[in-house]
Design an enzyme around this catalytic site. Structure first.
Site, PDB file in Angstrom:
ATOM      1  N   LYS A 165       0.881  -1.574  -0.066  1.00 16.45           N
ATOM      2  CA  LYS A 165       0.055   0.036   0.092  1.00 16.45           C
ATOM      3  C   LYS A 165       1.093   1.400  -0.006  1.00 16.45           C
ATOM      4  O   LYS A 165       2.094   1.369   0.700  1.00 16.45           O
ATOM      5  CB  LYS A 165      -0.816   0.035   1.218  1.00 16.45           C
ATOM      6  CG  LYS A 165      -0.022   0.030   2.974  1.00 16.45           C
ATOM      7  CD  LYS A 165      -1.252   0.281   3.534  1.00 16.45           C
ATOM      8  CE  LYS A 165      -2.047   2.097   3.769  1.00 16.45           C
ATOM      9  NZ  LYS A 165      -0.891   2.072   5.545  1.00 16.45           N
ATOM     10  N   HIS A 195      -0.465  -5.192   5.666  1.00 17.46           N
ATOM     11  CA  HIS A 195      -0.144  -6.173   6.311  1.00 17.46           C
ATOM     12  C   HIS A 195      -1.025  -6.592   7.292  1.00 17.46           C
ATOM     13  O   HIS A 195      -0.850  -6.943   8.130  1.00 17.46           O
ATOM     14  CB  HIS A 195       1.289  -5.350   6.699  1.00 17.46           C
ATOM     15  CG  HIS A 195       0.925  -4.591   7.664  1.00 17.46           C
ATOM     16  ND1 HIS A 195       0.847  -3.126   7.158  1.00 17.46           N
ATOM     17  CD2 HIS A 195       1.218  -4.400   8.803  1.00 17.46           C
ATOM     18  CE1 HIS A 195       0.873  -2.271   8.277  1.00 17.46           C
ATOM     19  NE2 HIS A 195       1.078  -2.791   9.587  1.00 17.46           N
ATOM     20  N   LYS A 199      -1.865 -10.298  10.122  1.00 18.74           N
ATOM     21  CA  LYS A 199      -1.302 -10.394  11.559  1.00 18.74           C
ATOM     22  C   LYS A 199      -2.371 -11.348  11.552  1.00 18.74           C
ATOM     23  O   LYS A 199      -3.168 -11.685  12.040  1.00 18.74           O
ATOM     24  CB  LYS A 199      -2.407  -9.320  12.477  1.00 18.74           C
ATOM     25  CG  LYS A 199      -0.835  -7.931  11.840  1.00 18.74           C
ATOM     26  CD  LYS A 199      -2.241  -6.717  12.631  1.00 18.74           C
ATOM     27  CE  LYS A 199      -1.118  -5.533  11.895  1.00 18.74           C
ATOM     28  NZ  LYS A 199       0.461  -4.746  12.778  1.00 18.74           N
ATOM     29  N   GLU A 233      -2.761   4.971  17.543  1.00 20.48           N
ATOM     30  CA  GLU A 233      -1.067   4.522  17.391  1.00 20.48           C
ATOM     31  C   GLU A 233      -0.662   5.244  18.838  1.00 20.48           C
ATOM     32  O   GLU A 233      -1.086   6.706  19.007  1.00 20.48           O
ATOM     33  CB  GLU A 233       0.197   4.956  16.203  1.00 20.48           C
ATOM     34  CG  GLU A 233      -0.694   3.791  15.440  1.00 20.48           C
ATOM     35  CD  GLU A 233      -0.029   4.508  13.879  1.00 20.48           C
ATOM     36  OE1 GLU A 233       0.681   3.585  13.759  1.00 20.48           O
ATOM     37  OE2 GLU A 233      -0.628   4.931  13.412  1.00 20.48           O
ATOM     38  N   ASP A 252      -4.249   6.559   5.156  1.00 21.67           N
ATOM     39  CA  ASP A 252      -3.334   6.108   5.332  1.00 21.67           C
ATOM     40  C   ASP A 252      -3.592   4.550   6.498  1.00 21.67           C
ATOM     41  O   ASP A 252      -3.119   3.565   5.945  1.00 21.67           O
ATOM     42  CB  ASP A 252      -2.599   6.307   6.455  1.00 21.67           C
ATOM     43  CG  ASP A 252      -1.267   5.535   7.280  1.00 21.67           C
ATOM     44  OD1 ASP A 252      -0.706   5.086   5.924  1.00 21.67           O
ATOM     45  OD2 ASP A 252      -0.737   6.211   8.059  1.00 21.67           O
ATOM     46  N   HIS A 257      -5.952  -1.244   6.289  1.00 25.04           N
ATOM     47  CA  HIS A 257      -6.445  -1.852   7.269  1.00 25.04           C
ATOM     48  C   HIS A 257      -8.008  -1.556   7.923  1.00 25.04           C
ATOM     49  O   HIS A 257      -7.870  -2.611   8.242  1.00 25.04           O
ATOM     50  CB  HIS A 257      -5.379  -1.031   8.472  1.00 25.04           C
ATOM     51  CG  HIS A 257      -3.540  -0.740   7.831  1.00 25.04           C
ATOM     52  ND1 HIS A 257      -3.331  -1.982   6.600  1.00 25.04           N
ATOM     53  CD2 HIS A 257      -2.980  -0.125   8.176  1.00 25.04           C
ATOM     54  CE1 HIS A 257      -2.112  -1.479   6.718  1.00 25.04           C
ATOM     55  NE2 HIS A 257      -1.861  -0.239   6.942  1.00 25.04           N
ATOM     56  N   LYS A 357      -2.430   8.724  15.497  1.00 24.14           N
ATOM     57  CA  LYS A 357      -1.383   9.345  15.542  1.00 24.14           C
ATOM     58  C   LYS A 357      -1.000  10.215  17.064  1.00 24.14           C
ATOM     59  O   LYS A 357      -2.291  10.681  17.753  1.00 24.14           O
ATOM     60  CB  LYS A 357       0.060   9.886  14.652  1.00 24.14           C
ATOM     61  CG  LYS A 357      -0.905   9.026  13.591  1.00 24.14           C
ATOM     62  CD  LYS A 357       0.526   7.805  12.825  1.00 24.14           C
ATOM     63  CE  LYS A 357       0.663   7.710  11.800  1.00 24.14           C
ATOM     64  NZ  LYS A 357       1.035   5.931  11.645  1.00 24.14           N
TER      65      LYS A 357
HETATM   66  C1  BG6 Z   1       0.997   1.507   7.912  1.00 26.53           C
HETATM   67  C2  BG6 Z   1       0.959   2.953   7.888  1.00 26.53           C
HETATM   68  O1  BG6 Z   1      -0.135   1.243   6.898  1.00 26.53           O
HETATM   69  O2  BG6 Z   1       0.515   1.142   8.986  1.00 26.53           O
HETATM   70  C3  BG6 Z   1       1.152   3.934   8.828  1.00 26.53           C
HETATM   71  O3  BG6 Z   1       1.089   3.832   6.773  1.00 26.53           O
HETATM   72  C4  BG6 Z   1       0.850   3.207  10.492  1.00 26.53           C
HETATM   73  O4  BG6 Z   1       0.877   5.092   9.297  1.00 26.53           O
HETATM   74  C5  BG6 Z   1       0.912   1.556  10.136  1.00 26.53           C
HETATM   75  O5  BG6 Z   1       1.759   3.172  11.545  1.00 26.53           O
HETATM   76  C6  BG6 Z   1      -0.005   0.728  11.958  1.00 26.53           C
HETATM   77  O6  BG6 Z   1       0.867  -0.765  11.759  1.00 26.53           O
HETATM   78  P1  BG6 Z   1       0.820  -1.833  12.835  1.00 26.53           P
HETATM   79  O7  BG6 Z   1       0.809  -3.168  12.465  1.00 26.53           O
HETATM   80  O8  BG6 Z   1       2.423  -0.640  13.219  1.00 26.53           O
HETATM   81  O9  BG6 Z   1       0.036  -1.588  13.685  1.00 26.53           O
END
Ligand code: BG6
Length: 513
Positions: A165, A195, A199, A233, A252, A257, A357
């Site tokens: 992505k 990704h 998980k 986050e 993002d 996600h 964030k």
């Molecule tokens: C990424 C985003 O795809 O996923 C980031 O670009 C984000 O901004 C991240 O922090 C979060 O992934 P994870 O696996 O750390 O929860």
């Protein structure tokens, strides 16, 4: 597909999963071999796969990058992880020692034809091309690969592409990119990576639902009041200003996600666990997310941007004071949405999504709140003390699942008390040390597209967020929230309007009562 058959074993840090065959002999060509993604995630995953026997001695890596150098330069650049130590470091070192002589480097500019001519002479058989490069190059690379005949499959030789992505930056660009790619290669050669699907706890959502009668039977609008999906986050934008300021929290995190989580929660049971059966159901439910008018988007979306504050003891500057962020930026670092899924199963059930964030704590979770029971039978109990049942799927950290139920308080009176039935993965399994990319890469080599996004699902995700993108591009600024807090007040109001509250987030190691 290995995730279903032997997940618990597959996760083991030290054991080779019984019954799992190594992936077919493959060369993985990584565009962006010297980049952050390759070093931080891909190589550690490949080393884990080597250690676990998920790839054999016939597996090769060919990195493509602009930096000067030869095979040894790339090996040195990627081998630094050894110094990190930690659990399994010795075994990792052994695996790297075995893998590194099969890692090669091709120096060149992947926007130019010369690289592809050279690639031709260095690869044969099964090849997966991994695009660990900025999104603006995706289309060009596919064109060049195809134009040089590198995507042509033979009977015993697959050619696949893995695309990270962001896949597009809005609906129109995602459609264009899909059309451009599918003009040159077939959908079954395209592995669009999210990704989150690597998980363990995300994959577990399907198992929790479809392997448990007591969950799936009540999984509908008759019994469920609302669903909350949170990805909070603590990290701030930090050094990613250049990418982030042109992107924002919505692009993002949400159409990719968070929508993957939503799809897992809301999809209908697939007729089988075949990739296409699952992708059909996920595609269908994403297409059922209501596409709002501009007025509806205004009522159902909140955006925020953090101001200076402290996150877990560390000073965080105002978002607009971040390097490579415009001082007058209107980019959001927080978003909360109320979405509706227009299917019979979910009619009238709001799905509240939030991500941000620089928040109080890191917590990705799904909270399913059930409807209250009819209180009549508990007339001696203070009705307002009887909380609804909740199922909390803790994606990360502290991966697990807990269910809030009410029980009788011991004593002569009929009085109830809420309790939580708690399951933590760490108590039963070894979940901690894989990157999440191992199963995705294994499936890429094995030809299993279950955990990859199909073109139609990507476009459905963008279609659902497009009204918010349009509205926010034209109108106003994000609301401020102090770094180290839970987001702007308007996000609380979004739920309060419906008589709900956000689930309180739990810092790692703690359970929210
Ligand atoms: C990424 C985003 O795809 O996923 C980031 O670009 C984000 O901004 C991240 O922090 C979060 O992934 P994870 O696996 O750390 O929860």
């Amino acid at each position: 597909m290995i995730h279903v058959l032997c997940r618990g074993v597959f996760l083991s840090q030290h054991a080779k999963p019984p019954g799992v065959k190594p992936a077919p002999p493959t060369t993985l060509v990584i565009f962006g071999a010297m980049g952050d993604l390759t070093r931080r995630l891909l190589m550690p995953a490949l080393i884990n796969m080597t250690r676990l026997g998920l790839v054999g001695e016939d597996f090769h890596v060919l990195g493509v990058g602009i930096d000067e150098g030869d095979d040894q330069v790339l090996r040195d650049a990627l081998g630094n992880f050894d110094a990190k130590g930690g659990e399994g470091a010795g075994e990792k070192g052994d695996a790297w020692a075995r893998l590194k002589n099969r890692v090669g480097y091709l120096q060149g500019d992947f926007t130019q034809d010369a690289v592809y001519d050279q690639l031709k002479s260095r690869i044969s058989g099964n090849v997966a091309f991994y695009f660990a490069v900025p999104a603006r190059f995706f289309g060009d690379i596919v064109d060049k690969l195809a134009d040089h005949g590198l995507m042509k499959e033979a009977r015993h030789a697959f050619r696949r592409i893995a695309i990270e992505k962001p896949f597009g930056h809005d609906l129109a660009s995602a459609r264009d990119l899909n059309a451009r790619i599918l003009d040159k290669v077939a959908e079954d050669q395209v592995y669009r990576i999210d990704h989150f699907l690597g998980k363990e706890t995300v994959q577990n959502i399907m198992t929790a639902r479809f392997a448990n009668m007591m969950i799936e039977r009540v999984w509908n609008a008759d019994c469920i009041a609302h669903v909350q999906i949170t990805a909070a986050e603590t990290v701030d934008v930090g050094t990613r200003g250049k990418f982030y300021d042109g992107t924002g929290a919505l692009r993002d995190m949400v159409p990719n996600h968070l929508f993957q989580l939503l799809a897992m929660v809301a999809m209908e049971p697939p007729a089988s666990f075949d990739a296409e059966a699952i992708r059909n159901e996920k595609g269908k439910v994403l297409k059922a997310v209501r596409v709002y008018s501009s007025g509806q988007a205004k009522r159902n979306g909140v955006r925020g941007a953090y101001t200076a504050g402290k996150v877990q003891g560390h000073d965080v500057p105002d978002y607009t004071a971040t390097a490579d962020v415009a001082p007058d930026s209107h980019t959001e670092t927080y978003v909360a949405l109320k979405l509706m899924v227009d299917t019979w199963r979910w009619a009238g059930v709001p799905f509240y999504l939030r991500t941000g964030k620089a928040m109080t704590c890191r917590d990705t979770e799904i909270v399913v709140t059930f409807k209250p029971v009819p209180f009549a039978s508990f007339h001696k109990t203070a009705a307002e003390m009887l909380p609804p049942n909740r199922l909390i799927i803790q994606i990360q950290p502290d991966e697990g699942l807990s269910m809030d139920i009410n029980i009788k308080r011991p004593g002569l009176e009929v009085a109830t008390a809420p309790i939580a039935l708690d399951f933590r993965y760490a108590d039963a399994f070894d979940i901690g040390h894989l990157t999440g990319y191992e199963s995705l890469i294994y499936d890429l080599f094995a030809g299993d597209q279950t955990l990859f996004q199909r073109a139609d699902a990507i476009e459905a995700g963008w279609a659902a967020v497009q009204p918010f993108l349009d509205l926010w591009a034209a109108d106003g600024k994000p609301e401020p929230y102090e770094a180290g807090t839970l987001g702007p007040a308007a996000a609380d109001a979004l739920l309060a309007h419906d008589g709900h509250r956000w689930h309180e987030l739990a810092p790692a190691g703690q359970t929210v009562p």
